[in-house]
Design a protein around this motif. Structure first.
Motif, PDB file in Angstrom:
ATOM      1  N   VAL A 144       1.685  14.571  17.820  1.00  0.00           N
ATOM      2  CA  VAL A 144       1.767  13.115  17.836  1.00  0.00           C
ATOM      3  C   VAL A 144       2.166  12.618  16.449  1.00  0.00           C
ATOM      4  CG1 VAL A 144       0.551  10.961  18.275  1.00  0.00           C
ATOM      5  CG2 VAL A 144      -0.022  13.012  19.599  1.00  0.00           C
ATOM      6  N   PRO A 145       3.382  12.073  16.290  1.00  0.00           N
ATOM      7  CA  PRO A 145       3.781  11.511  14.988  1.00  0.00           C
ATOM      8  C   PRO A 145       2.858  10.347  14.611  1.00  0.00           C
ATOM      9  CG  PRO A 145       5.669  11.752  16.463  1.00  0.00           C
ATOM     10  CD  PRO A 145       4.449  11.950  17.291  1.00  0.00           C
ATOM     11  N   THR A 146       2.378  10.340  13.390  1.00  0.00           N
ATOM     12  CA  THR A 146       1.356   9.373  12.983  1.00  0.00           C
ATOM     13  C   THR A 146       1.634   8.855  11.579  1.00  0.00           C
ATOM     14  OG1 THR A 146      -0.280  10.573  14.300  1.00  0.00           O
ATOM     15  CG2 THR A 146      -1.123   9.032  12.645  1.00  0.00           C
ATOM     16  N   TRP A 147       1.549   7.548  11.426  1.00  0.00           N
ATOM     17  CA  TRP A 147       1.593   6.937  10.100  1.00  0.00           C
ATOM     18  C   TRP A 147       0.176   6.604   9.663  1.00  0.00           C
ATOM     19  CZ3 TRP A 147       5.966   7.505   7.783  1.00  0.00           C
ATOM     20  CH2 TRP A 147       7.177   7.421   8.489  1.00  0.00           C
ATOM     21  N   ILE A 148      -0.175   6.973   8.453  1.00  0.00           N
ATOM     22  CA  ILE A 148      -1.434   6.531   7.849  1.00  0.00           C
ATOM     23  C   ILE A 148      -1.066   5.601   6.691  1.00  0.00           C
ATOM     24  CG2 ILE A 148      -3.521   7.204   6.612  1.00  0.00           C
ATOM     25  CD1 ILE A 148      -3.429   9.854   8.063  1.00  0.00           C
ATOM     26  N   ILE A 149      -1.478   4.346   6.811  1.00  0.00           N
ATOM     27  CA  ILE A 149      -1.152   3.345   5.805  1.00  0.00           C
ATOM     28  C   ILE A 149      -2.441   2.904   5.121  1.00  0.00           C
ATOM     29  CG2 ILE A 149       0.073   1.202   5.335  1.00  0.00           C
ATOM     30  CD1 ILE A 149       1.244   1.399   8.159  1.00  0.00           C
ATOM     31  N   SER A 172      -7.229  -0.992   6.315  1.00  0.00           N
ATOM     32  CA  SER A 172      -6.450   0.242   6.278  1.00  0.00           C
ATOM     33  C   SER A 172      -6.055   0.558   7.716  1.00  0.00           C
ATOM     34  CB  SER A 172      -7.268   1.396   5.696  1.00  0.00           C
ATOM     35  OG  SER A 172      -7.478   1.193   4.319  1.00  0.00           O
ATOM     36  N   ILE A 173      -4.830   1.000   7.922  1.00  0.00           N
ATOM     37  CA  ILE A 173      -4.325   1.164   9.279  1.00  0.00           C
ATOM     38  C   ILE A 173      -3.897   2.601   9.503  1.00  0.00           C
ATOM     39  CG2 ILE A 173      -2.522   0.475  10.893  1.00  0.00           C
ATOM     40  CD1 ILE A 173      -2.441  -2.184   9.519  1.00  0.00           C
ATOM     41  N   THR A 174      -4.303   3.153  10.630  1.00  0.00           N
ATOM     42  CA  THR A 174      -3.725   4.395  11.104  1.00  0.00           C
ATOM     43  C   THR A 174      -2.859   4.048  12.299  1.00  0.00           C
ATOM     44  OG1 THR A 174      -5.629   5.682  10.395  1.00  0.00           O
ATOM     45  CG2 THR A 174      -4.183   6.681  12.028  1.00  0.00           C
ATOM     46  N   LEU A 175      -1.587   4.384  12.221  1.00  0.00           N
ATOM     47  CA  LEU A 175      -0.636   4.018  13.263  1.00  0.00           C
ATOM     48  C   LEU A 175      -0.284   5.263  14.049  1.00  0.00           C
ATOM     49  CD1 LEU A 175       1.067   1.574  14.184  1.00  0.00           C
ATOM     50  CD2 LEU A 175       2.882   2.435  12.739  1.00  0.00           C
ATOM     51  N   TRP A 181      11.052   5.749  24.633  1.00  0.00           N
ATOM     52  CA  TRP A 181      12.378   5.264  24.246  1.00  0.00           C
ATOM     53  C   TRP A 181      12.422   4.626  22.869  1.00  0.00           C
ATOM     54  CZ3 TRP A 181      15.278   7.746  27.304  1.00  0.00           C
ATOM     55  CH2 TRP A 181      14.911   7.950  28.632  1.00  0.00           C
ATOM     56  N   SER A 182      11.287   4.444  22.254  1.00  0.00           N
ATOM     57  CA  SER A 182      11.291   3.849  20.923  1.00  0.00           C
ATOM     58  C   SER A 182      10.070   4.324  20.157  1.00  0.00           C
ATOM     59  CB  SER A 182      11.301   2.315  21.014  1.00  0.00           C
ATOM     60  OG  SER A 182      10.086   1.856  21.587  1.00  0.00           O
ATOM     61  N   ASP A 183      10.050   4.039  18.861  1.00  0.00           N
ATOM     62  CA  ASP A 183       8.902   4.393  18.050  1.00  0.00           C
ATOM     63  C   ASP A 183       8.716   3.341  16.979  1.00  0.00           C
ATOM     64  OD1 ASP A 183      10.944   4.857  16.296  1.00  0.00           O
ATOM     65  OD2 ASP A 183      10.419   6.926  15.824  1.00  0.00           O
ATOM     66  N   VAL A 184       7.621   3.410  16.272  1.00  0.00           N
ATOM     67  CA  VAL A 184       7.419   2.588  15.095  1.00  0.00           C
ATOM     68  C   VAL A 184       7.847   3.426  13.904  1.00  0.00           C
ATOM     69  CG1 VAL A 184       5.754   1.422  13.625  1.00  0.00           C
ATOM     70  CG2 VAL A 184       5.539   1.269  16.099  1.00  0.00           C
ATOM     71  N   ASP A 185       8.935   3.043  13.262  1.00  0.00           N
ATOM     72  CA  ASP A 185       9.398   3.805  12.110  1.00  0.00           C
ATOM     73  C   ASP A 185       8.892   3.162  10.825  1.00  0.00           C
ATOM     74  OD1 ASP A 185      10.991   1.573  11.849  1.00  0.00           O
ATOM     75  OD2 ASP A 185      12.871   2.600  12.319  1.00  0.00           O
ATOM     76  N   ASP A 186       9.270   3.744   9.714  1.00  0.00           N
ATOM     77  CA  ASP A 186       8.799   3.258   8.415  1.00  0.00           C
ATOM     78  C   ASP A 186       9.691   2.104   7.952  1.00  0.00           C
ATOM     79  OD1 ASP A 186       7.503   2.948   6.039  1.00  0.00           O
ATOM     80  OD2 ASP A 186       8.179   4.824   5.132  1.00  0.00           O
ATOM     81  N   GLY A 236       0.798  -1.213   0.000  1.00  0.00           N
ATOM     82  CA  GLY A 236       0.000   0.000   0.000  1.00  0.00           C
ATOM     83  C   GLY A 236       0.828   1.259   0.000  1.00  0.00           C
ATOM     84  N   GLU A 237       0.222   2.340   0.491  1.00  0.00           N
ATOM     85  CA  GLU A 237       0.863   3.641   0.544  1.00  0.00           C
ATOM     86  C   GLU A 237       0.988   4.107   1.987  1.00  0.00           C
ATOM     87  OE1 GLU A 237      -1.440   6.261  -1.817  1.00  0.00           O
ATOM     88  OE2 GLU A 237      -1.058   5.216  -3.708  1.00  0.00           O
ATOM     89  N   VAL A 238       2.092   4.812   2.280  1.00  0.00           N
ATOM     90  CA  VAL A 238       2.368   5.292   3.631  1.00  0.00           C
ATOM     91  C   VAL A 238       2.448   6.814   3.610  1.00  0.00           C
ATOM     92  CG1 VAL A 238       3.928   5.200   5.607  1.00  0.00           C
ATOM     93  CG2 VAL A 238       3.683   3.205   4.120  1.00  0.00           C
ATOM     94  N   GLU A 239       1.757   7.431   4.549  1.00  0.00           N
ATOM     95  CA  GLU A 239       1.814   8.884   4.693  1.00  0.00           C
ATOM     96  C   GLU A 239       2.150   9.230   6.132  1.00  0.00           C
ATOM     97  OE1 GLU A 239      -1.077  12.842   4.239  1.00  0.00           O
ATOM     98  OE2 GLU A 239      -1.842  10.823   3.788  1.00  0.00           O
ATOM     99  N   TYR A 240       3.041  10.208   6.310  1.00  0.00           N
ATOM    100  CA  TYR A 240       3.438  10.647   7.656  1.00  0.00           C
ATOM    101  C   TYR A 240       2.807  12.004   7.949  1.00  0.00           C
ATOM    102  CZ  TYR A 240       6.464  12.207  11.488  1.00  0.00           C
ATOM    103  OH  TYR A 240       6.952  12.669  12.680  1.00  0.00           O
ATOM    104  N   ILE A 241       2.112  12.107   9.093  1.00  0.00           N
ATOM    105  CA  ILE A 241       1.540  13.385   9.522  1.00  0.00           C
ATOM    106  C   ILE A 241       1.807  13.566  11.015  1.00  0.00           C
ATOM    107  CG2 ILE A 241      -0.281  13.304   7.782  1.00  0.00           C
ATOM    108  CD1 ILE A 241      -2.230  12.584  10.056  1.00  0.00           C
ATOM    109  N   LYS A 242       1.506  14.758  11.512  1.00  0.00           N
ATOM    110  CA  LYS A 242       1.568  15.012  12.948  1.00  0.00           C
ATOM    111  C   LYS A 242       0.211  15.522  13.396  1.00  0.00           C
ATOM    112  CE  LYS A 242       6.506  15.955  13.341  1.00  0.00           C
ATOM    113  NZ  LYS A 242       7.559  16.939  13.744  1.00  0.00           N
TER     114      LYS A 242
END
Length: 392
Positions: A331-336, A376-379, A356-361, A318-324
């Protein structure tokens, strides 16, 4: 879908291997891999993938480019994390070097010495192996690990305060010195080069961003590393790693990383760079994203890119978009957006804890399974300690 089909699909995803570029030995690419369901060290020799280790490994060391062998550790107590030190070489041979019966934290070497921190019920100690002989050099704080060895000098990371991270210098006589450029800063020393030690540190911008510095052993002074090209400065990385031998930089911000040569941006896919090295006119790097599994690429000076180590299963989920998302904090947010589901359709919000950690791309087994199930996932990546949950 029948349960048997779901299980087969899950097995298919779980078996997708991970690849991390470790470096090179004698101009041969060396990488960590989980092919055939086992953690191993492999090399790309004359265009062919050669597995250098015979059984699963625990931890590799960082290759020394001028040598043809690589130390690594293996758990010898059936999951108890009691390690022995092994050697593998470019011929695919391996042998056990020493079995200290400790849990090994960090392993580094040069042509004469292998050093590591080992912990047991007796405490944590710095060890060295020279000429096949194991020596216990000095007792160290429990959270310590070795990152490099060069000409009898050992460096690594040590933590004596939960709010900071220092680095150390030691020698084969047992002398052990803890250093920091600034109190309460976070530092990682990772390379010895002559009379300088390269460190990544946030001491100029505490808690916000890191840069690369050198520590001069003789003058006990620190100097900021500068690069001739300006792309790296315009990128403004929050985290940074620099290889002074290859002049390669991996910079990270907003959950993604980019690759630079002498500060000039190298064209790579969106996602996370997990390792890189330069061999001749080619740069090799390992990469993945939330929607694409691990691959090893190489790119030449013209920017022409190709996959040299990939997967039999080609996926693009799919497609990944980064927003705050703006609240009391950003809040850093991934929309997949899955390319396998209907829109509008079922969505999942994944709340990940911090700080101490995050979910990166990068490739994530939990996320890829949900995407493959056509959601569809919003992370949401929240800096709230010890919270990790899934809401449907």
């Amino acid at each position: 879908m029948e349960y048997s089909e779901i299980v087969k699909e899950l097995e298919r995803l779980v078996k997708i291997p991970t690849y991390y570029v470790l470096g090179k030995l004698k101009d041969n690419l060396v990488f960590y891999s989980t092919t055939q369901g086992e953690t191993n060290i492999s090399a790309l020799i004359d265009g062919k993938i050669i597995r250098l280790t015979k059984e699963p490994i625990a931890m590799p060391s960082t290759p020394k480019a001028n040598l043809d062998f690589l130390p690594f550790t293996r758990d010898v107590e059936r999951g108890k994390e009691v390690h022995s030190v092994y050697i593998c070489n470019l011929k695919g041979e391996e042998y056990e070097l020493t079995s200290p019966k400790v849990r090994i934290m960090g392993l580094a070497y040069d042509d004469k010495t292998i050093a590591f921190v080992g912990s047991s019920n007796d405490g944590a100690f710095l060890y060295a192996v020279e000429g096949g002989k194991l020596s216990r050099l000095s007792q160290v704080p429990p959270f310590s690990f070795v990152t490099d060895v060069e000409n009898g000098l050992i460096t690594g990371v040590v933590q004596v305060n939960p709010k900071s991270q220092e680095f150390f210098i030691a020698n084969l006589n047992g002398e052990f010195k803890i250093l920091t450029p600034k109190k309460d800063s976070v530092n990682v020393s990772y390379r010895i080069k002559g009379d300088k030690i390269y460190i990544s540190s946030d001491y100029e911008n505490p808690g916000e961003s890191y840069w690369v510095y050198t520590y001069d052993i003789n003058s006990n002074s620190y100097e900021r590393v500068n690069f001739p090209e300006k792309d790296i400065y315009e990128y403004k990385p929050v985290e940074i790693f620099y290889d002074p031998d290859d002049n390669l930089i991996i910079g990270k911000r907003d959950g993604r990383s980019k690759l630079f040569l002498n500060g000039k941006l190298v064209d790579t896919p969106h996602g996370t760079i997990s390792g890189a090295t330069k061999i001749g006119d080619y740069i090799y790097f390992s990469h993945s994203s939330l929607v694409s599994p691990y691959k090893v690429y190489r790119v030449n000076i013209k920017g022409e890119r190709e996959v040299v180590v990939g997967n039999e299963l080609e996926l693009n989920l799919g497609e990944v978009e980064y927003i705050k998302i703006k609240s009391e904090v950003e809040v850093p947010t991934w929309i997949i957006k899955s390319n396998r589901g209907r829109v509008p359709g079922i969505g999942i919000v994944y709340v990940h804890g911090g700080p101490w950690s995050d979910v990166d791309d990068s490739w994530n087994l939990l996320i890829c399974v949900l995407l493959d199930r056509k959601y569809s996932i919003t992370l949401l990546i929240l800096n709230i300690n010890l919270i990790q949950s899934i809401y449907i």
